[in-house]
Scaffold this motif. Structure first.
Motif, mmCIF file in Angstrom:
data_model
loop_
_atom_site.group_PDB
_atom_site.id
_atom_site.type_symbol
_atom_site.label_atom_id
_atom_site.label_comp_id
_atom_site.label_asym_id
_atom_site.label_seq_id
_atom_site.Cartn_x
_atom_site.Cartn_y
_atom_site.Cartn_z
ATOM 1 N N VAL A 118 0.715 -1.084 -0.104
ATOM 2 C CA VAL A 118 0.097 -0.078 -0.074
ATOM 3 C C VAL A 118 0.985 1.292 -0.055
ATOM 4 O O VAL A 118 1.737 1.251 0.934
ATOM 5 C CB VAL A 118 -0.704 -0.044 1.159
ATOM 6 N N ASN A 120 1.324 5.334 0.416
ATOM 7 C CA ASN A 120 0.456 6.583 1.140
ATOM 8 C C ASN A 120 0.170 7.588 0.356
ATOM 9 O O ASN A 120 0.709 7.885 -0.572
ATOM 10 C CB ASN A 120 1.486 7.137 2.105
ATOM 11 N N ASP B 165 -3.684 3.744 0.709
ATOM 12 C CA ASP B 165 -4.305 3.933 2.087
ATOM 13 C C ASP B 165 -5.169 5.057 2.015
ATOM 14 O O ASP B 165 -5.039 5.991 0.755
ATOM 15 C CB ASP B 165 -3.294 3.954 2.993
ATOM 16 N N LYS B 169 -10.345 3.753 4.763
ATOM 17 C CA LYS B 169 -9.749 2.443 5.247
ATOM 18 C C LYS B 169 -9.348 2.652 6.663
ATOM 19 O O LYS B 169 -9.358 1.423 7.324
ATOM 20 C CB LYS B 169 -8.586 2.145 4.327
ATOM 21 N N THR B 170 -8.703 3.810 6.877
ATOM 22 C CA THR B 170 -8.422 3.809 8.484
ATOM 23 C C THR B 170 -9.637 3.880 9.208
ATOM 24 O O THR B 170 -9.421 3.406 10.470
ATOM 25 C CB THR B 170 -7.485 5.124 8.472
#
Lengths: 161, 250
Positions: A118, A120, B165, B169-170
């Motif tokens: 993944v 950022n 991300d 998703k967090t």
């Protein structure tokens, strides 16, 4: 010959049939992808042979000793509402895993694959990609037009009758 | 110049002013269409601080109407054959011309920042979708509506939600890999087939939303910059003719 085959057949009970493990195929199974950043979408064991049986998925991060297990029930072949595959989730991103099925005494071969790493979102470069031709053309032509009009106005105001 | 020639120039100028008045009224109307934002995508440009396409449209509303009024005045000045009135007309038209140039150039430039590629829209989506801030609320509402209306997911596709991300998703680590609005929903807003949505099956919208967003913002931009440019070119040649007329007047 036929007699020999029958004898061999009785010595090969069904629990020697191969227990397969594989990922779903986006092209043939109609899913977007089988590999996520935190999950694998595994094809269920054959419903004809293993339908309604309790199964375990064993998985470990490659080159470590930590086995983890998840269990599920293989859907029946008649269950039209069932998922196409088993979602093995809560995995770490960008990590290689070894996964295999276990149903009763049968164990499948190992499936080795990596979850998607993944990135950022702050690393996405959202700066100006390039100037379009339209912008350049409009700016140049209008700048020239403004200068010509200004020159004309100045001429009119100060130099003509 | 003989009086016949002057009369001909006057009629030409009057005709061009009538044409320019009509064209600038249309510019006024088209700029209102942009500002009204029928596709409701203003949040995407506002949250990034790059809403100059709409600022350019606001300028075009005022310049379009100002061009219209000044062209009517120009008809009056040309028919009166007054040097003083023609000079006032030329100066006022030139000022409006500059503002309209600014509008056209601003719209074209700002479009490149916003939708030159999908990066800005994608990053904004990943950062603000389901965020609790006011920017987050705006982006969430906009994207929820776009995904359902256009039947799309993510900027370039659902893979955006997997590869990067995100705030979503967090906040919702145990939910689907992509927002539920990426999937077909029933009229009561529930996901039609949660298993198919979770697995990325047939009910997941597989195309990206950037194509639609880029289409809308480009059409807003072109309405202001290319049509504004067309009006400006008409006005440019008309003003050159008006300058010749001014010189010929006693």
């Amino acid at each position: 010959m036929l007699a020999v085959l029958f004898v061999v057949g009785t010595l090969c009970p069904l629990n020697f049939a191969a227990l397969d493990i594989s990922l779903l195929d986006p092209r043939s199974d109609g899913v977007l992808t089988a590999i996520f950043s935190d999950a694998f979408l595994l094809r269920f064991p054959n419903c004809t042979t293993y339908g309604d049986k309790k199964a375990e998925v064993l998985y470990q991060i490659l080159k470590t000793d930590q086995n983890q297990t998840a269990s599920f029930t293989v859907p029946n072949c008649n269950d039209k509402q069932a998922s196409r595959g088993y979602l093995l989730n809560k995995l770490q991103n960008g990590t290689s895993y070894s996964v295999w099925y276990k149903i009763g005494d049968e164990t499948s071969s190992n499936l080795t694959n990596s979850t998607i790493p993944v990135t950022n979102f702050s690393q996405i470069n959202d700066g100006l990609p390039a100037r379009s031709g339209a912008m350049v053309v409009i700016t140049v032509i209008l700048a020239v037009a403004m200068v010509v009009l200004l020159a004309g106005l100045i001429f009119l105001m100060f130099f003509s009758g | 110049m003989a009086s016949g020639g002057l009369a001909c120039l006057m009629f030409t100028l009057v005709a061009l002013n009538i044409l320019a008045a009509a064209a600038s009224l249309a510019l006024f109307a088209v700029a209102i269409w942009v500002v009204v934002d029928g596709y409701k995508l203003y949040a995407i440009s506002a949250v990034s601080g790059k809403d100059d396409i709409f600022a350019a449209a606001w300028i075009a509303i005022f310049t379009g109407f100002a061009f219209f009024l000044t062209c009517l005045f120009g008809i009056f000045a040309a028919v009166k054959r007054s040097r003083r009135l023609m000079l006032v007309y030329l100066i006022v038209m030139f000022i409006i011309f500059i503002f309209e140039c600014a509008s056209a150039i601003t719209a074209a430039t700002n479009r490149d920042y916003l939708v030159g590629n999908s990066n800005l829209v994608k990053k904004q989506m990943l950062q603000y979708y389901t965020d609790d801030s006011s920017k987050g609320n705006q982006i969430t509402d906009t994207w929820n509506r776009v995904m359902q209306e256009v039947k799309c997911c993510g900027a370039d596709g659902p893979a955006d939600w997997i590869t990067f991300d995100s705030t979503y998703k967090t906040k919702f680590p145990n939910s689907f890999s992509w927002p539920p609005n990426c999937c077909e929903k029933l009229s009561n807003s529930e996901v039609k087939d949660p298993i198919s949505c979770r697995d990325g099956g047939i009910t997941l919208f597989k195309k990206g939303c950037f194509q639609h967003i880029e289409w809308v913002l480009s059409h807003y931009t072109w309405a202001v910059n290319w049509y504004g440019f067309a009006v400006l070119m008409l006005v440019f040649f008309m003003l050159l003719l008006a300058m010749v007329y001014y010189i010929q007047l006693d």
